[in-house]
Motif scaffolding. Sequence first.
Motif, PDB file in Angstrom:
ATOM      1  N   ILE A 235       0.837  -1.200   0.000  1.00  0.00           N
ATOM      2  CA  ILE A 235       0.000   0.000   0.000  1.00  0.00           C
ATOM      3  C   ILE A 235       0.876   1.255   0.000  1.00  0.00           C
ATOM      4  CG2 ILE A 235      -1.834   1.251   1.186  1.00  0.00           C
ATOM      5  CD1 ILE A 235      -2.663  -1.471   0.073  1.00  0.00           C
ATOM      6  N   ARG A 236       0.585   2.147  -0.926  1.00  0.00           N
ATOM      7  CA  ARG A 236       1.344   3.388  -1.048  1.00  0.00           C
ATOM      8  C   ARG A 236       0.556   4.595  -0.507  1.00  0.00           C
ATOM      9  NH1 ARG A 236       4.367   0.106  -1.271  1.00  0.00           N
ATOM     10  NH2 ARG A 236       5.722  -0.643  -2.947  1.00  0.00           N
ATOM     11  N   SER A 237      -0.748   4.578  -0.670  1.00  0.00           N
ATOM     12  CA  SER A 237      -1.580   5.698  -0.227  1.00  0.00           C
ATOM     13  C   SER A 237      -1.783   5.642   1.279  1.00  0.00           C
ATOM     14  CB  SER A 237      -2.947   5.669  -0.927  1.00  0.00           C
ATOM     15  OG  SER A 237      -2.793   5.666  -2.334  1.00  0.00           O
ATOM     16  N   VAL A 238      -1.503   6.756   1.959  1.00  0.00           N
ATOM     17  CA  VAL A 238      -1.623   6.794   3.420  1.00  0.00           C
ATOM     18  C   VAL A 238      -3.064   6.574   3.859  1.00  0.00           C
ATOM     19  CG1 VAL A 238      -1.256   8.213   5.478  1.00  0.00           C
ATOM     20  CG2 VAL A 238       0.373   8.326   3.587  1.00  0.00           C
ATOM     21  N   ASP A 239      -4.045   7.037   3.065  1.00  0.00           N
ATOM     22  CA  ASP A 239      -5.443   6.889   3.456  1.00  0.00           C
ATOM     23  C   ASP A 239      -5.944   5.449   3.329  1.00  0.00           C
ATOM     24  OD1 ASP A 239      -5.246   6.905   0.700  1.00  0.00           O
ATOM     25  OD2 ASP A 239      -7.165   7.925   0.401  1.00  0.00           O
ATOM     26  N   LYS A 240      -5.101   4.545   2.795  1.00  0.00           N
ATOM     27  CA  LYS A 240      -5.452   3.123   2.714  1.00  0.00           C
ATOM     28  C   LYS A 240      -4.654   2.279   3.705  1.00  0.00           C
ATOM     29  CE  LYS A 240      -6.681   3.283  -2.206  1.00  0.00           C
ATOM     30  NZ  LYS A 240      -6.360   2.756  -3.570  1.00  0.00           N
ATOM     31  N   TRP A 241      -3.837   2.914   4.512  1.00  0.00           N
ATOM     32  CA  TRP A 241      -3.027   2.173   5.493  1.00  0.00           C
ATOM     33  C   TRP A 241      -3.924   1.478   6.505  1.00  0.00           C
ATOM     34  CZ3 TRP A 241       1.793   5.412   7.380  1.00  0.00           C
ATOM     35  CH2 TRP A 241       2.720   5.484   6.342  1.00  0.00           C
ATOM     36  N   ALA A 242      -3.509   0.284   6.901  1.00  0.00           N
ATOM     37  CA  ALA A 242      -4.177  -0.411   7.996  1.00  0.00           C
ATOM     38  C   ALA A 242      -3.797   0.241   9.320  1.00  0.00           C
ATOM     39  CB  ALA A 242      -3.797  -1.892   7.999  1.00  0.00           C
ATOM     40  N   LEU A 243      -4.591  -0.015  10.348  1.00  0.00           N
ATOM     41  CA  LEU A 243      -4.382   0.630  11.640  1.00  0.00           C
ATOM     42  C   LEU A 243      -3.017   0.310  12.230  1.00  0.00           C
ATOM     43  CD1 LEU A 243      -5.618   2.314  13.934  1.00  0.00           C
ATOM     44  CD2 LEU A 243      -6.518   0.183  14.891  1.00  0.00           C
ATOM     45  N   GLN A 244      -2.559  -0.928  12.074  1.00  0.00           N
ATOM     46  CA  GLN A 244      -1.267  -1.305  12.656  1.00  0.00           C
ATOM     47  C   GLN A 244      -0.123  -0.579  11.973  1.00  0.00           C
ATOM     48  OE1 GLN A 244      -1.188  -2.965  15.370  1.00  0.00           O
ATOM     49  NE2 GLN A 244      -3.369  -3.400  15.354  1.00  0.00           N
ATOM     50  N   ALA A 245      -0.263  -0.271  10.680  1.00  0.00           N
ATOM     51  CA  ALA A 245       0.776   0.498   9.990  1.00  0.00           C
ATOM     52  C   ALA A 245       0.796   1.937  10.489  1.00  0.00           C
ATOM     53  CB  ALA A 245       0.533   0.463   8.483  1.00  0.00           C
ATOM     54  N   VAL A 246      -0.391   2.489  10.743  1.00  0.00           N
ATOM     55  CA  VAL A 246      -0.468   3.831  11.327  1.00  0.00           C
ATOM     56  C   VAL A 246       0.186   3.833  12.708  1.00  0.00           C
ATOM     57  CG1 VAL A 246      -2.035   5.639  12.144  1.00  0.00           C
ATOM     58  CG2 VAL A 246      -2.568   4.374  10.043  1.00  0.00           C
ATOM     59  N   LEU A 247      -0.113   2.806  13.506  1.00  0.00           N
ATOM     60  CA  LEU A 247       0.481   2.682  14.838  1.00  0.00           C
ATOM     61  C   LEU A 247       1.995   2.580  14.746  1.00  0.00           C
ATOM     62  CD1 LEU A 247       0.408   2.121  17.898  1.00  0.00           C
ATOM     63  CD2 LEU A 247      -0.026  -0.278  17.364  1.00  0.00           C
ATOM     64  N   ARG A 248       2.483   1.767  13.820  1.00  0.00           N
ATOM     65  CA  ARG A 248       3.937   1.602  13.661  1.00  0.00           C
ATOM     66  C   ARG A 248       4.588   2.933  13.303  1.00  0.00           C
ATOM     67  NH1 ARG A 248       7.112   1.002   9.205  1.00  0.00           N
ATOM     68  NH2 ARG A 248       9.105  -0.065   9.495  1.00  0.00           N
ATOM     69  N   ASN A 249       3.940   3.671  12.415  1.00  0.00           N
ATOM     70  CA  ASN A 249       4.496   4.958  12.011  1.00  0.00           C
ATOM     71  C   ASN A 249       4.565   5.931  13.188  1.00  0.00           C
ATOM     72  OD1 ASN A 249       5.450   6.923  10.123  1.00  0.00           O
ATOM     73  ND2 ASN A 249       3.394   7.806  10.031  1.00  0.00           N
ATOM     74  N   MET A 250       3.556   5.880  14.043  1.00  0.00           N
ATOM     75  CA  MET A 250       3.535   6.774  15.199  1.00  0.00           C
ATOM     76  C   MET A 250       4.532   6.337  16.272  1.00  0.00           C
ATOM     77  SD  MET A 250      -0.526   7.599  15.597  1.00  0.00           S
ATOM     78  CE  MET A 250      -0.192   8.780  16.899  1.00  0.00           C
TER      79      MET A 250
END
Length: 310
Positions: A235-250
């Motif tokens: 996945i390249r688009s941030v608005d399609k990221w799964a929740l765990q990827a958002v968590l990892r980024n944070m």
Amino acid sequence: MKPIFYRWVSNLNLQFANKIKTSTGEKIFTVFNYAFFTLLCLIMLYPFWHEIMLSFSSLEASMKGGIFLWPKGFNLDTYKSVFKNPNIYTGFRTTIIVTIAGTVLGTLLTAMTAYPLSKSRLRGGKVLMTLVLFTMIFSAGMIPSFLLIQTIGLMDNILALILPGLVSAYNCIIMKSFFLSIPESLEESARIDGATDLRIFFSIILPLSKATIATIALFTAVGYWNDYFSTVLYIRSVDKWALQAVLRNMLTNTQQAMQQAGVNVMAQTNTNAQTIKAGTIVVSTVPILIVYPFVQKYFVKGVMIGGVKG
């Protein structure tokens, strides 16, 4: 009155005899077991409890650190900051869609794969079962999987998060073992009445397999919910990221991630990077924990039944 009195006396004698039979060694072993598993539960639960208490604590308390058995300087500023991040909402949306679709389709396909493999009349069944077991030991690897998703045009598509993990060899073996325990006479009776294999599967086999299906569904749902690496790969688009990827980024770069989402952590009066991380972990973990109590009564039963034969 006499029979009731004798029955009462007999029960007392039986209870007394059972108490006598329990040796001192068995009592010590029982006490040790309770103590050991209680300690083990506390060790496993405390890290999550620490994050919950930290997320509700003030800026000063979080900077001092230490053991958090309860919130220090209780406040909700952390969660206000977390929910200001729009990526949390899009992450929840993607993860919920992927988890529900993947769990339903994955459980159904696993059952439909395991059912014919449990039948001795299936031609080449042993070869097919060997191939299923082979995938547990050897896998294609990350690069061939990436090239496959790229070739079939699923890059930056939510289907890339669902399709690769639909059928698990381990789950298939558990369901196959359960199907072996169902009496053949049930299917033979239905077949005599004119039922087809599909009718037998959906009308007889699946209703009898509720415990195992609930167990497999829980395994599959947890796998999809916790998956972040598929998002990183496909996945390249941030608005399609799964929740765990958002968590990892944070978690890897809280300050930058929150600023990209339009939230200035330093401008908040009672939060910092540590409390934001703790709050994000809690927000992303609690929903899947809520599901477990609803399938708990099937969980142990399903695993035990599925592990009797093989």
